[in-house]
Scaffold this motif. Structure first.
Motif, PDB file in Angstrom:
ATOM      1  N   LYS A 152       0.811  -1.220   0.000  1.00 37.84           N
ATOM      2  CA  LYS A 152       0.000   0.000   0.000  1.00 37.84           C
ATOM      3  C   LYS A 152       0.844   1.269   0.000  1.00 37.84           C
ATOM      4  CE  LYS A 152      -4.233  -1.768   0.439  1.00 37.84           C
ATOM      5  NZ  LYS A 152      -5.338  -1.462  -0.503  1.00 37.84           N
ATOM      6  N   LYS A 153       2.162   1.146  -0.204  1.00 40.97           N
ATOM      7  CA  LYS A 153       3.034   2.311  -0.011  1.00 40.97           C
ATOM      8  C   LYS A 153       2.714   3.462  -0.969  1.00 40.97           C
ATOM      9  CE  LYS A 153       6.978   0.688  -2.776  1.00 40.97           C
ATOM     10  NZ  LYS A 153       8.420   0.334  -2.734  1.00 40.97           N
ATOM     11  N   TYR A 154       2.318   3.142  -2.211  1.00 44.23           N
ATOM     12  CA  TYR A 154       1.999   4.218  -3.157  1.00 44.23           C
ATOM     13  C   TYR A 154       0.695   4.913  -2.780  1.00 44.23           C
ATOM     14  CZ  TYR A 154       5.744   2.278  -5.977  1.00 44.23           C
ATOM     15  OH  TYR A 154       6.968   1.838  -6.405  1.00 44.23           O
ATOM     16  N   GLU A 155      -0.288   4.130  -2.345  1.00 44.30           N
ATOM     17  CA  GLU A 155      -1.544   4.723  -1.876  1.00 44.30           C
ATOM     18  C   GLU A 155      -1.308   5.547  -0.625  1.00 44.30           C
ATOM     19  OE1 GLU A 155      -4.795   1.951  -1.559  1.00 44.30           O
ATOM     20  OE2 GLU A 155      -4.036   0.766  -3.220  1.00 44.30           O
ATOM     21  N   ILE A 156      -0.471   5.028   0.269  1.00 42.94           N
ATOM     22  CA  ILE A 156      -0.139   5.769   1.493  1.00 42.94           C
ATOM     23  C   ILE A 156       0.584   7.068   1.140  1.00 42.94           C
ATOM     24  CG2 ILE A 156       1.258   5.736   3.600  1.00 42.94           C
ATOM     25  CD1 ILE A 156       0.718   2.701   3.751  1.00 42.94           C
ATOM     26  N   ALA A 157       1.498   7.003   0.150  1.00 44.85           N
ATOM     27  CA  ALA A 157       2.239   8.205  -0.265  1.00 44.85           C
ATOM     28  C   ALA A 157       1.282   9.272  -0.800  1.00 44.85           C
ATOM     29  CB  ALA A 157       3.282   7.839  -1.315  1.00 44.85           C
ATOM     30  N   TYR A 158       0.305   8.863  -1.625  1.00 41.29           N
ATOM     31  CA  TYR A 158      -0.685   9.810  -2.143  1.00 41.29           C
ATOM     32  C   TYR A 158      -1.525  10.387  -1.003  1.00 41.29           C
ATOM     33  CZ  TYR A 158       0.272   8.369  -6.959  1.00 41.29           C
ATOM     34  OH  TYR A 158       0.875   8.131  -8.168  1.00 41.29           O
ATOM     35  N   TRP A 159      -1.921   9.535  -0.083  1.00 41.97           N
ATOM     36  CA  TRP A 159      -2.723   9.956   1.073  1.00 41.97           C
ATOM     37  C   TRP A 159      -1.963  10.975   1.919  1.00 41.97           C
ATOM     38  CZ3 TRP A 159      -1.890   7.662   6.275  1.00 41.97           C
ATOM     39  CH2 TRP A 159      -2.813   8.117   7.221  1.00 41.97           C
ATOM     40  N   ILE A 160      -0.656  10.745   2.096  1.00 46.45           N
ATOM     41  CA  ILE A 160       0.172  11.663   2.869  1.00 46.45           C
ATOM     42  C   ILE A 160       0.312  13.001   2.150  1.00 46.45           C
ATOM     43  CG2 ILE A 160       2.560  12.102   3.626  1.00 46.45           C
ATOM     44  CD1 ILE A 160       2.750   9.094   4.244  1.00 46.45           C
ATOM     45  N   ALA A 161       0.531  12.940   0.829  1.00 42.57           N
ATOM     46  CA  ALA A 161       0.774  14.165   0.056  1.00 42.57           C
ATOM     47  C   ALA A 161      -0.457  15.058  -0.026  1.00 42.57           C
ATOM     48  CB  ALA A 161       1.257  13.805  -1.342  1.00 42.57           C
ATOM     49  N   ASP A 162      -1.601  14.458  -0.313  1.00 42.75           N
ATOM     50  CA  ASP A 162      -2.830  15.243  -0.457  1.00 42.75           C
ATOM     51  C   ASP A 162      -4.025  14.308  -0.302  1.00 42.75           C
ATOM     52  OD1 ASP A 162      -5.043  16.766  -1.301  1.00 42.75           O
ATOM     53  OD2 ASP A 162      -3.790  17.968  -2.627  1.00 42.75           O
ATOM     54  N   GLU A 163      -4.607  14.313   0.881  1.00 46.86           N
ATOM     55  CA  GLU A 163      -5.679  13.367   1.190  1.00 46.86           C
ATOM     56  C   GLU A 163      -6.898  13.572   0.297  1.00 46.86           C
ATOM     57  OE1 GLU A 163      -8.155  11.778   5.113  1.00 46.86           O
ATOM     58  OE2 GLU A 163      -6.322  12.956   5.360  1.00 46.86           O
ATOM     59  N   LYS A 164      -7.265  14.825   0.054  1.00 49.33           N
ATOM     60  CA  LYS A 164      -8.449  15.101  -0.771  1.00 49.33           C
ATOM     61  C   LYS A 164      -8.222  14.680  -2.220  1.00 49.33           C
ATOM     62  CE  LYS A 164     -10.298  18.919   2.009  1.00 49.33           C
ATOM     63  NZ  LYS A 164     -11.474  18.175   2.452  1.00 49.33           N
ATOM     64  N   MET A 165      -7.022  14.950  -2.739  1.00 46.11           N
ATOM     65  CA  MET A 165      -6.722  14.563  -4.119  1.00 46.11           C
ATOM     66  C   MET A 165      -6.671  13.040  -4.257  1.00 46.11           C
ATOM     67  SD  MET A 165      -6.320  15.765  -7.112  1.00 46.11           S
ATOM     68  CE  MET A 165      -5.986  17.509  -6.819  1.00 46.11           C
ATOM     69  N   ALA A 166      -6.108  12.387  -3.242  1.00 39.76           N
ATOM     70  CA  ALA A 166      -6.054  10.925  -3.257  1.00 39.76           C
ATOM     71  C   ALA A 166      -7.454  10.339  -3.306  1.00 39.76           C
ATOM     72  CB  ALA A 166      -5.301  10.424  -2.024  1.00 39.76           C
ATOM     73  N   GLU A 167      -8.358  10.932  -2.535  1.00 36.96           N
ATOM     74  CA  GLU A 167      -9.746  10.469  -2.525  1.00 36.96           C
ATOM     75  C   GLU A 167     -10.405  10.730  -3.882  1.00 36.96           C
ATOM     76  OE1 GLU A 167     -13.656  10.838   0.386  1.00 36.96           O
ATOM     77  OE2 GLU A 167     -11.741  11.755   0.962  1.00 36.96           O
ATOM     78  N   PHE A 168     -10.065  11.856  -4.483  1.00 36.24           N
ATOM     79  CA  PHE A 168     -10.607  12.204  -5.809  1.00 36.24           C
ATOM     80  C   PHE A 168     -10.214  11.158  -6.853  1.00 36.24           C
ATOM     81  CE2 PHE A 168     -10.032  14.273  -9.953  1.00 36.24           C
ATOM     82  CZ  PHE A 168     -11.312  14.781 -10.172  1.00 36.24           C
ATOM     83  N   TYR A 169      -9.000  10.645  -6.747  1.00 36.36           N
ATOM     84  CA  TYR A 169      -8.509   9.656  -7.707  1.00 36.36           C
ATOM     85  C   TYR A 169      -8.881   8.219  -7.336  1.00 36.36           C
ATOM     86  CZ  TYR A 169      -5.901  13.037 -10.469  1.00 36.36           C
ATOM     87  OH  TYR A 169      -5.558  14.073 -11.301  1.00 36.36           O
ATOM     88  N   GLY A 170      -9.782   8.076  -6.376  1.00 37.84           N
ATOM     89  CA  GLY A 170     -10.346   6.758  -6.108  1.00 37.84           C
ATOM     90  C   GLY A 170      -9.740   5.988  -4.948  1.00 37.84           C
ATOM     91  N   ILE A 171      -8.780   6.593  -4.269  1.00 34.79           N
ATOM     92  CA  ILE A 171      -8.199   5.916  -3.111  1.00 34.79           C
ATOM     93  C   ILE A 171      -9.149   6.065  -1.926  1.00 34.79           C
ATOM     94  CG2 ILE A 171      -6.289   5.909  -1.457  1.00 34.79           C
ATOM     95  CD1 ILE A 171      -4.479   6.893  -3.719  1.00 34.79           C
ATOM     96  N   LYS A 172      -9.490   4.955  -1.323  1.00 35.30           N
ATOM     97  CA  LYS A 172     -10.415   4.984  -0.174  1.00 35.30           C
ATOM     98  C   LYS A 172      -9.630   5.394   1.070  1.00 35.30           C
ATOM     99  CE  LYS A 172     -13.385   1.474  -2.261  1.00 35.30           C
ATOM    100  NZ  LYS A 172     -13.960   0.115  -2.157  1.00 35.30           N
ATOM    101  N   THR A 173      -9.503   6.697   1.233  1.00 36.17           N
ATOM    102  CA  THR A 173      -8.607   7.239   2.257  1.00 36.17           C
ATOM    103  C   THR A 173      -9.051   6.909   3.681  1.00 36.17           C
ATOM    104  OG1 THR A 173      -9.796   9.357   2.147  1.00 36.17           O
ATOM    105  CG2 THR A 173      -7.805   9.132   0.805  1.00 36.17           C
ATOM    106  N   LYS A 174     -10.355   6.842   3.904  1.00 36.79           N
ATOM    107  CA  LYS A 174     -10.835   6.549   5.257  1.00 36.79           C
ATOM    108  C   LYS A 174     -10.471   5.119   5.662  1.00 36.79           C
ATOM    109  CE  LYS A 174     -14.629   9.891   5.554  1.00 36.79           C
ATOM    110  NZ  LYS A 174     -14.207  10.682   4.396  1.00 36.79           N
ATOM    111  N   ILE A 175     -10.656   4.185   4.724  1.00 38.69           N
ATOM    112  CA  ILE A 175     -10.278   2.797   4.998  1.00 38.69           C
ATOM    113  C   ILE A 175      -8.768   2.680   5.139  1.00 38.69           C
ATOM    114  CG2 ILE A 175     -10.239   0.449   4.053  1.00 38.69           C
ATOM    115  CD1 ILE A 175     -12.917   1.053   2.737  1.00 38.69           C
ATOM    116  N   LEU A 176      -8.036   3.393   4.267  1.00 37.96           N
ATOM    117  CA  LEU A 176      -6.568   3.377   4.320  1.00 37.96           C
ATOM    118  C   LEU A 176      -6.076   3.916   5.658  1.00 37.96           C
ATOM    119  CD1 LEU A 176      -4.000   2.791   2.658  1.00 37.96           C
ATOM    120  CD2 LEU A 176      -4.050   5.200   1.952  1.00 37.96           C
ATOM    121  N   LYS A 177      -6.697   4.982   6.111  1.00 35.79           N
ATOM    122  CA  LYS A 177      -6.327   5.578   7.395  1.00 35.79           C
ATOM    123  C   LYS A 177      -6.542   4.588   8.536  1.00 35.79           C
ATOM    124  CE  LYS A 177      -7.666   9.445  10.385  1.00 35.79           C
ATOM    125  NZ  LYS A 177      -8.549  10.632  10.501  1.00 35.79           N
TER     126      LYS A 177
END
Length: 270
Positions: A152-177
């Protein structure tokens, strides 16, 4: 007697050394996540949560690991639920819950007939507490958490960089968190007997802070953090043996010394 001679003679020393290596790997693995996401407070919070779980386990005489896991899971879930509100930051949620869980632990521990002994051991760590089953448990947690972080390191990296943008691109940030919080919880549980509640935060923060200075990417930060954590944890462990000092705090000092050396190196190379 030399360190190697004692290592060959005493089983508990071999278990504690193995545990130190595995814990160093685990804390080094999650440390960049904590540092880059500015979740430095989470280690202390989870460690204090464990203290409450251990207290209940000791008083009511059930498995300490089970008590630790349940307490950290409850703590991580409460942090997740409370910080879902935009008006409450993660650090605020942790700051609210940390003294609550610690207070519960102290009150429950006060009812134990071994109050002083138990509190000291779990606050500062105790090599004598580490057994073969503990090493096996840490290895299982390592085998569980490592694939999660690496896959999950790439998803985590996107989440760290910009949580809202990561969510926009389909990453389930709440579950990832939630997954990240639960993974860190397991790492804290695995580290308790070596590190203790008081210095747990340093194990989780210093490797990531070191790696952040030299890393070219998030994956690179994980690699450098793990290597740093292992090298200086083992240096601290061996120092604790020769100077007859508590291993947890000694390892913390070794990690901090390594960090200071990195600052000097950066200053010299600048």
């Amino acid at each position: 007697m030399s360190f190697l001679t004692d290592l060959a003679s005493f089983e508990f020393l071999r278990y504690s050394l193995t545990a130190s290596f595995l814990v160093a790997f685990l804390t080094g693995l999650v440390s960049p996540v904590i540092v880059y996401k500015r979740m430095e407070f989470i280690g202390d919070g989870l460690a204090h949560a464990i203290f409450a779980g251990v207290a209940f386990a000791v008083l009511f005489e059930f498995n300490i690991f089970l008590g630790s896991v349940l307490a950290t899971l409850v703590f991580a879930y409460l942090v997740y639920v409370i910080s879902k509100r935009e008006t409450i930051a993660e650090s605020t949620a942790i700051g609210m819950l940390l003294p609550v869980f610690m207070a519960i632990g102290v009150i429950v521990f006060s009812k134990s007939p071994r109050y002083t002994t138990d509190v000291t051991a779990y606050l500062f760590g105790n090599l004598l507490l580490i057994s073969k089953s503990d090493v096996l448990l840490i290895a299982i947690i390592l085998a569980t958490v490592t694939p999660i972080i690496l896959l999950k390191k790439y998803e985590i990296a996107y989440w760290i960089a910009d949580e809202k943008m990561a969510e926009f691109y389909g990453i389930k940030t709440k579950i990832l968190k939630l997954i990240v919080l639960l993974s860190i919880s397991m790492v804290v549980v695995s580290s308790l007997k070596l590190a203790g509640v008081i210095v747990m935060g340093a194990f989780l923060v210093l490797p990531g802070v070191f790696a952040k200075q030299f890393a070219n990417s998030f994956g690179d930060a994980i690699s450098k953090s793990v290597v740093f954590s292992i090298v200086f944890s083992l240096a601290g462990y061996i120092s604790a043996y020769y100077f007859d000092t508590p291993p947890g705090p000694t390892i913390v000092l070794a990690l901090f010394a390594g960090f200071l050396l990195s600052l000097l190196f950066n200053k010299y190379m600048a």
